[in-house]
Design an enzyme around this catalytic site. Sequence first.
Site, PDB file in Angstrom:
ATOM      1  N   ASP A 136      50.187  47.742  54.715  1.00 45.41           N
ATOM      2  CA  ASP A 136      50.546  47.087  53.461  1.00 45.41           C
ATOM      3  C   ASP A 136      51.858  47.600  52.900  1.00 45.41           C
ATOM      4  O   ASP A 136      52.061  48.807  52.750  1.00 45.41           O
ATOM      5  CB  ASP A 136      49.426  47.300  52.437  1.00 45.41           C
ATOM      6  N   GLU A 162      42.906  48.715  55.124  1.00 41.79           N
ATOM      7  CA  GLU A 162      44.273  48.727  54.626  1.00 41.79           C
ATOM      8  C   GLU A 162      44.824  50.146  54.697  1.00 41.79           C
ATOM      9  O   GLU A 162      44.167  51.108  54.284  1.00 41.79           O
ATOM     10  CB  GLU A 162      44.287  48.230  53.170  1.00 41.79           C
ATOM     11  N   LYS A 201      44.257  34.129  49.011  1.00 44.59           N
ATOM     12  CA  LYS A 201      44.972  33.623  47.829  1.00 44.59           C
ATOM     13  C   LYS A 201      45.153  32.118  47.947  1.00 44.59           C
ATOM     14  O   LYS A 201      46.262  31.611  48.127  1.00 44.59           O
ATOM     15  CB  LYS A 201      46.318  34.343  47.701  1.00 44.59           C
ATOM     16  N   ARG A 203      46.992   7.795  44.626  1.00 45.59           N
ATOM     17  CA  ARG A 203      47.352   9.108  44.073  1.00 45.59           C
ATOM     18  C   ARG A 203      46.523  10.236  44.686  1.00 45.59           C
ATOM     19  O   ARG A 203      47.051  11.290  45.039  1.00 45.59           O
ATOM     20  CB  ARG A 203      47.173   9.085  42.551  1.00 45.59           C
ATOM     21  N   LYS A 232      40.107  47.734  51.237  1.00 42.13           N
ATOM     22  CA  LYS A 232      41.430  47.863  50.619  1.00 42.13           C
ATOM     23  C   LYS A 232      41.558  49.193  49.878  1.00 42.13           C
ATOM     24  O   LYS A 232      40.600  49.969  49.791  1.00 42.13           O
ATOM     25  CB  LYS A 232      41.656  46.700  49.661  1.00 42.13           C
TER      26      LYS A 232
END
Lengths: 277, 277, 277, 277, 277, 277
Positions: B217, B196, B134, B99, B166
């Site tokens: 973006d 960004e 992410k 597994r 960002k």
Amino acid sequence: MLPLLLIEPLVRAALVEDLGRAGDITTAAVVPQHIQAEAILVARQPGTICGLDLAATAFHLVDPGLRFSPSLRDSARVEAGDVIARIGGPARGILTGERVALNFLGHLSGIATATRGIADKIAHTNCRVTCTRKTTPGLRAVEKYAVRCGGGANHRFGLDDAILIKDNHIAIAGGLRAALVRARAHAGHLVKIEVEVDALSQLEEAVSIGVDAVLLDNMTPAEVFEAVRIVAGRAITEASGGITLQTAQDFAETGVDLISVGWITHSAFTLDIGLDI
Amino acid sequence: MLPLLLIEPLVRAALVEDLGRAGDITTAAVVPQHIQAEAILVARQPGTICGLDLAATAFHLVDPGLRFSPSLRDSARVEAGDVIARIGGPARGILTGERVALNFLGHLSGIATATRGIADKIAHTNCRVTCTRKTTPGLRAVEKYAVRCGGGANHRFGLDDAILIKDNHIAIAGGLRAALVRARAHAGHLVKIEVEVDALSQLEEAVSIGVDAVLLDNMTPAEVFEAVRIVAGRAITEASGGITLQTAQDFAETGVDLISVGWITHSAFTLDIGLDI
Amino acid sequence: MLPLLLIEPLVRAALVEDLGRAGDITTAAVVPQHIQAEAILVARQPGTICGLDLAATAFHLVDPGLRFSPSLRDSARVEAGDVIARIGGPARGILTGERVALNFLGHLSGIATATRGIADKIAHTNCRVTCTRKTTPGLRAVEKYAVRCGGGANHRFGLDDAILIKDNHIAIAGGLRAALVRARAHAGHLVKIEVEVDALSQLEEAVSIGVDAVLLDNMTPAEVFEAVRIVAGRAITEASGGITLQTAQDFAETGVDLISVGWITHSAFTLDIGLDI
Amino acid sequence: MLPLLLIEPLVRAALVEDLGRAGDITTAAVVPQHIQAEAILVARQPGTICGLDLAATAFHLVDPGLRFSPSLRDSARVEAGDVIARIGGPARGILTGERVALNFLGHLSGIATATRGIADKIAHTNCRVTCTRKTTPGLRAVEKYAVRCGGGANHRFGLDDAILIKDNHIAIAGGLRAALVRARAHAGHLVKIEVEVDALSQLEEAVSIGVDAVLLDNMTPAEVFEAVRIVAGRAITEASGGITLQTAQDFAETGVDLISVGWITHSAFTLDIGLDI
Amino acid sequence: MLPLLLIEPLVRAALVEDLGRAGDITTAAVVPQHIQAEAILVARQPGTICGLDLAATAFHLVDPGLRFSPSLRDSARVEAGDVIARIGGPARGILTGERVALNFLGHLSGIATATRGIADKIAHTNCRVTCTRKTTPGLRAVEKYAVRCGGGANHRFGLDDAILIKDNHIAIAGGLRAALVRARAHAGHLVKIEVEVDALSQLEEAVSIGVDAVLLDNMTPAEVFEAVRIVAGRAITEASGGITLQTAQDFAETGVDLISVGWITHSAFTLDIGLDI
Amino acid sequence: MLPLLLIEPLVRAALVEDLGRAGDITTAAVVPQHIQAEAILVARQPGTICGLDLAATAFHLVDPGLRFSPSLRDSARVEAGDVIARIGGPARGILTGERVALNFLGHLSGIATATRGIADKIAHTNCRVTCTRKTTPGLRAVEKYAVRCGGGANHRFGLDDAILIKDNHIAIAGGLRAALVRARAHAGHLVKIEVEVDALSQLEEAVSIGVDAVLLDNMTPAEVFEAVRIVAGRAITEASGGITLQTAQDFAETGVDLISVGWITHSAFTLDIGLDI
């Protein structure tokens, strides 16, 4: 709710993984230390929320001075635009903790949402959806918790908390009877025994030897219906194998006790959640 | 190929998670210790394989007496029915390690397959697909490796190995110029700076101050095309935001250097791989 | 400032190393539990301070009831006799935590002071002093931080955050061009590439293929001057190899961007700091 | 020789610190996997070697296929140019393990060399040089071992393996007698008691109450000579405080049993050792 | 009192061992989250208490909102029915932490009580009871502390804090003299040397070479009496081997300094302590 | 047999606990490195052996060059004088590993022997002896294994693998019925539910609501006999509370399925095993 003793090490490890050796060099360079900010976590799509304690822990570990105020609780359903939580305090901490908090929250909410999807389809029956051991390595406890938040039930947590005799075990042990007799001799009095049955012909034998549950693997709804009739309440019945959001209802309406679905943990989409400052 | 020093702790932790306190009680009860077996890992659907070293390590840690012989290498494409590896030795070890080996192999092959899907769509361009931060908590290093196996390129591994400014950073820092100036003052000579840009109007300013890369973006392919024209080779260009398997080609054909896609790590399906004895 | 998430495990491990299995048996035997004390950390020689957070963490972990009040901040210069911090609370905790706190503070302040020494010598130029990977095993993150506190810049934090092609790599790869081509094909878009150049004859080739930085190894200031002229701003220039406090200025005045010095981390003297009760 | 059980975790942690999340990206990009190489570790300056087992473990952990053949043993003296060890096998492993192996070997050989320097100066006396607890956090066991390799003796390994009553303890306990009485009441029968004596006037009292050793702190050689005369063999005598390579002989010739020197662990230069392929 | 730095990891590990992957599923299912409760820890038999800090830590780690108020201190004697501590707060936390708290408290109080039993029998002599290295793996530091709470003294904490030459060492080293000479040459100045003596004929040799302590192994009280006479204060004397609660007094009255007893740590009964709500 | 993955960390931690920072200083000083030896592990009293894999692992971790050859298997009964295993190889390793190997072997064999004592007394019945969660912190998995080696059965391994509703749960939940209804609603399909019954009057209610097992707490054999008659096979019956070696047979002959005994894990004597060279 999972004990903090179990989730804190996970969150800490995820933060250390993200911080690396030098920490958040962008924020350290760009954001002055004294700046305070308020942020909200917002759902960008409908779903079921899971992982608020992990998100709270992420921000708390980055900076104990951050306040995390959830607007709802795990298991809550949200629509796009709903505010999930508010975070206030030093801007640096919010920016540094954001990704890890969202990674946990999105991943677990995705599992909860997928589970909820099936649970809703079968809510008119007595059948429940359950998970498997096909979980992401390292995250089993929290993924199983996400399944519960989505209205599902939990299967085994590991190799050690129940006996599940699969086809390979039966083949190696020399048949169903031999396997079951050995299992019953070894099992503690609080350990249940489930056996995988691939054909209806094995079913009566399994139930008559005595098992707590039968796993009806890769059967059609019609076969499951027949299996439930044969078992007749003498064991818990679980249907498994290729069950989708579309077919869940057909299986549930056979009268089977459980349908188990691997993809709610191993292939669920991440729920889209954003952090707005 | 990732160093064993990095993957062994992951596999060990996953096995301990699955073994719990009592170990594999089914196998211990049902399978006699002396039985030997041969098993194969078989692809049940087409895809790109990743994670053979982790699978091998799983079986090796369970029982050093097991032989694991891969039939192909990470990055290889498979069709349904293709044999991925053979495992021989004590049957107990094969069943106990199955597994965890499959959980790693399926998860990472799923990421490689998703990445490969996009990479194939844009192979006729100079554009590459890249991942984000992410990732699943705890698995970033191996998930980034899976992206490479699928023909993708890697973005930052963490908060510490590049500066990525960002929108929230810019807002808090008091504008793009202020943020960039501070970033350049703090960055080591081997640290790149990416910023960004949400609107074409910011682009010329960013490039003229001097950055290594610009993150375009949530722009349309047309806007990206225009952005690439404005940048004119003065910085690496990366398009990001809602890019799907369907739209990837449109973005790639704008001349942009990279398209970054979060879902290849956070929402890829597990590749279906089975173990047959 | 380093995140507490990164320094707390270091300090905890150092305390456990010192406490062993039985703890501070001298203090337990000799100092009654109720006695309170006030102590000061005092510089016994001039230098640059680094490590206040680690010292504070040491006392806090030994006894959360201790108050640690720094009189200055990391990067501050001190003269002999200057008070660095005050600690108040249970005497036992002060005595038990003293050595670990001082070991961190002295070691890191030593590195900051050594770096400061060079940084001062070259302050009239645009050249900066940078560190290497010749750090004490286990302490790289904090030693790199100490370099920053001393006015230096950081080189790579590890093998994974930039590509640095050295002479051995070039020899094995079959030449500079082959090595550089392979490196550029593999490097992510946020990864910089630096190449070691041992002779001026290699320099033009390296720069024309395209690199972010060149490491001018074991050259004289005159050779470095010539190299800077050849590079002509097309890459960052770094001089390395046997640079001392005496020769630093000569190198810096060549116009080179960076001088890298291993001994500021691996052979710095500990700054003498005492704890007076 | 230190047990592998104690050094393996140190080396493993140092390698993981250097590998980061992505491993040795330079070597992976530039050096083909099949290339074999032979390398030698060479002393670049005279000194005393320490840390061969740690270097061997570093290469072994990176690639078990590497052969590490030391040419000499820890404690051996080397001249510039002497070969310390040979390493053969996959080139990638040699390049990846090089820095960590050298960091341990250089650091510990530096301590051994510094210790040897003093030990040689006092070899004609019965006095021995000993270390302190002023060690690098995390490396105490191996640094103490390096002191032994340099011909020195070890002081306490931590707060728990002997009682050492210092001036602060005496002040807080209300005097030497009170402190000593409490210490003797608490000490196990295999725990020695040493007391710091800052003035000759305290010495007779300390010895007459009964101690195993006296620490003569910050005394001149003349004072130490007088102290040794007063003690007259009733306790071990240790001189401490500001002893240098230049003054060591003067102290040793007073008849004192030990001179303790912090800088051999906290401020020793790294021994320059190179790896040539 | 042991430092929290040493006991917290033990308690945390014990809780995680008990919580497993799913936590306290009984309490989560049966006890509503808002219910508050008050509980007492009560001795069910007479004894000496040890482990209050560990019990307090267990409840604190499960729920920081729990109040733990001890009614007495470690080392206190209790009768059946005596209240040891009160715990107040969320009922869930009390029920979840109960078993781990009691396991530590019962185990350590059992050791303290067994030690106290012997200490009381020999209180009229100058002899003290001491422990051995026959402790439960993982719990040595706290078991040694329990011995102190029971009025006993501590022997070595490990292989590294004193030299204890046993019969096997002597046999392999080629005799008592050879072993002792080697030991004295290697021992640091704060390390004591004890030697096992199985026959009175070896005793004079051992003492005349010079040892800090002699271990009189498996002798009768009469032989120990004779041994003490021979040693005549030149070394600490310790009797060992098969000493019981019944024979302790006979040994102690021989004038021997210490009797060492393995069973107070490895075979003590758990003290019966209950938690009443 | 327990998986090596679970026992290796325990043995490693125990060795590190014993080695401390400096290792086995006696053996290092006294025993030359080249000496080989042969040793045997010998039972000094009759009993049931458990822990051979842990002893083997201890010697193997200290020196992989040691050969450990067991003469029998876990669960075997021995008489005083029986050889349990032979160890051959470097004398240093045997001496260094001895204590940890014996500590595990003696402790676990003590538990196996205590369990065997009860199991023999009730062998003529269908009743089995089972353990509790009153285990030594950190050693639950191996102590539970020792119970099996002694012929006993295992109860829950932790708070998470079965529901056990005790008197305190019932009181807080507002009665037996309320508690059981909540438990059944939350329990996964492979989780058993056991309920503690302190009086016969509660028994019929518990069984009629539906439970997997009833815990008959602190009843006399006569009451247990009556309880078994009432349950009449509808649930597993377990007697608990104050059962001794003397009363075990009386309880077992009532027809009860299990008797649970805490003292076989928390208060068993260590089995006396020696190592002879």
